[in-house]
Structure formats: C-alpha cells, structure tokens
Scaffold this active site. Sequence first.
Site, PDB file in Angstrom:
ATOM      1  N   SER A 175       0.855  -1.190   0.000  1.00 59.77           N
ATOM      2  CA  SER A 175       0.000   0.000   0.000  1.00 59.77           C
ATOM      3  C   SER A 175       0.890   1.238   0.000  1.00 59.77           C
ATOM      4  CB  SER A 175      -0.846   0.007   1.284  1.00 59.77           C
ATOM      5  OG  SER A 175      -1.519   1.229   1.460  1.00 59.77           O
ATOM      6  N   TYR A 181      -2.047   0.230  10.904  1.00 62.86           N
ATOM      7  CA  TYR A 181      -2.031  -0.214   9.499  1.00 62.86           C
ATOM      8  C   TYR A 181      -0.707   0.136   8.824  1.00 62.86           C
ATOM      9  CZ  TYR A 181      -3.685  -0.942   4.667  1.00 62.86           C
ATOM     10  OH  TYR A 181      -3.837  -1.371   3.359  1.00 62.86           O
TER      11      TYR A 181
END
Length: 262
Positions: free
Chosen positions: A149, A162
Amino acid sequence: MSTTPDSTTTSTTRNPAGGNRRQAVVTGASSGIGAATARKLAAEGFHVVMGARRVERLERLAEEIGGTALELDVTVPESVEAFVARVPECHVLVNNAGGAKGTSSVANADEDEWRWMWETNVLGTLRLTRALLPKLIESGDGHVLTVTSVAALETYDNGSGYTSAKHAQATLHRTLRGEHLGDPVRFTEIAPGMVETEFSEVRFGGDTERAAAVYSGLTPLSADDVADVIAFAATRPAHVNLDQIVLKPRDQASATRANRRS
Ligand code: NAP
C-alpha cells in the site's frame, strides 16, 4: 498495455485441477483486488487457486473462471498448511489478503486491532510465502506479488496500526528479493493508493456511510485497475522483474493529500 505472456515464461506443467496451465494462487480472492486479480489471471490463461475465509464467494468465482476455491485463514497456521497441501504446484503467488481495522492514535492504540492487522498483513504474507517458495522455485519461473500500500511508504496520523503492518509486510517482501537472487523467482511489490473495495467497510466495522466518505468527491482506483497492473507484472518475460509499482488515483497525491471536488 498488453499482458500477453512471453513464450519464455510459459512452462507446461501438469496439475490435476488446472491441466497444463500455469498455476496462480491468490489470497483474499473473495472480494475487491483479490477477486479482480483472480479474474484477470484466469483471462491470461492461469489456473487460479483462490483462498479466503468466505469460501462460498470463492466457489461462485471459481465456477465463473474455472478455478479452484479453497478455504483459507492466513492468521491460522493449520489453515495455511491445509491450503498449501492442496496446491501441487505454483508459478505465481499473489499475497493480497489483508486490510485495516480502525483509526486511532498511538496513544489510544487498540491492541486487538493491531494484532488483527499484523496477523493478517504481515504474518499471513510470511506464512503463505514461506510455505509456497519451494514450489515457486521448483516451477522454474516463480513470481511472488505482494499487495502492500502507499501505507507501506508513508505514515499518517491515526493510522499507525495499518502503516506499521504494511511497512513490515513490505520489508519482508523486499528482503526476499536479495535472499533469492539467483533463484528462478521474481518479486513484485504492488503499492496502491485509494481503491474502492470493501476495505473501508472492514476498517470501520461495517459503517458504510463512513466508508463511502473515504471516496467522496474523487475518482478512486477500482479493483480492476489494480488487477490490470498485477496481471501485467505477472506476464512479463521471465528475466523482467518489476520490483515495485506504486499506483494512485490522479486525484490522490499522497496518503494524506487528495483533490476532492465536493
Ligand atoms: P477487501 O475488499 O476488504 O478484500 C480483502 C480480502 O482479504 C478479502 O477477500 C478477505 O477475505 C481477505 N482476508 C482478510 N482477512 C483474511 C484472513 N484472515 N485470511 C484470508 N483472507 C483474508 O479489500 P481490498 O482493498 O481488496 O484489499 C486487498 C489488499 O489490498 C489488502 O492487503 C489491503 O491492505 C490492500 N490495499 C487496499 C487499498 C484500498 O484502498 N482498498 C489500498 C492499498 C492496499 P475473507 O474476509 O473472505 O477472508
């Protein structure tokens, strides 16, 4: 862009489920990027083995694309072991299963959310990659594609559970590139920005309104946009290693800067 495989990358193999096709494993194929990737790889001629917890969704997709649906919980070692035992050979592994839970500052971090994110994104990727590496190498032209990501490249406030998990997952993945230099296996990191999938719904515990707000006023990437890039990377000639691909919507400059029209 063409995603036609070069003949040098295509070795014929025998697999009871997949015949002579190249075998791909896609984790987290029950929705979003994983489901779209399974479709694209099947369209490129792969036999795709799909893993996720919601197996009924996988079964519908397997019927559509002629693949194999297998239950998989990447957070449970026995589940990974049982899954891998049913994959006789593997040319491509897409480490896609993952996601985020919650948004909180470090000061207010929820350990259960952290554990979920680290177990799913980091240890899940470790377990699948470690278990399938021998088969990938044995194939003579293996390829591991890991969906990280922009959160693996940047940090942002209230996102450390995250971002730290995605940084760790990316570090694991990038380390493999050096550790397997000389082996017939490629490593590609796919680092998307905003993609409209079930990701935000999962992150916000099913709050669809809050999830929709993430994408409001801009045009996010679709799961198909990311799957196109994964399929492109997976179909280059065997000597071409796309190391890292960062893709974002035109409306997004960074993890924290987006152009919203309303
Ligand atoms: P999604 O629609 O929520 O899909 C997540 C997939 O992961 C589902 O198929 C889910 O399947 C699977 N999964 C979750 N926990 C699992 C577990 N314990 N075992 C096996 N599978 C599990 O979200 P997505 O956007 O497609 O996410 C795919 C990947 O892209 C993730 O790694 C995510 O971090 C990354 N990513 C997403 C975005 C974005 O904006 N959407 C941006 C950058 C990166 P089950 O629930 O059926 O198990």
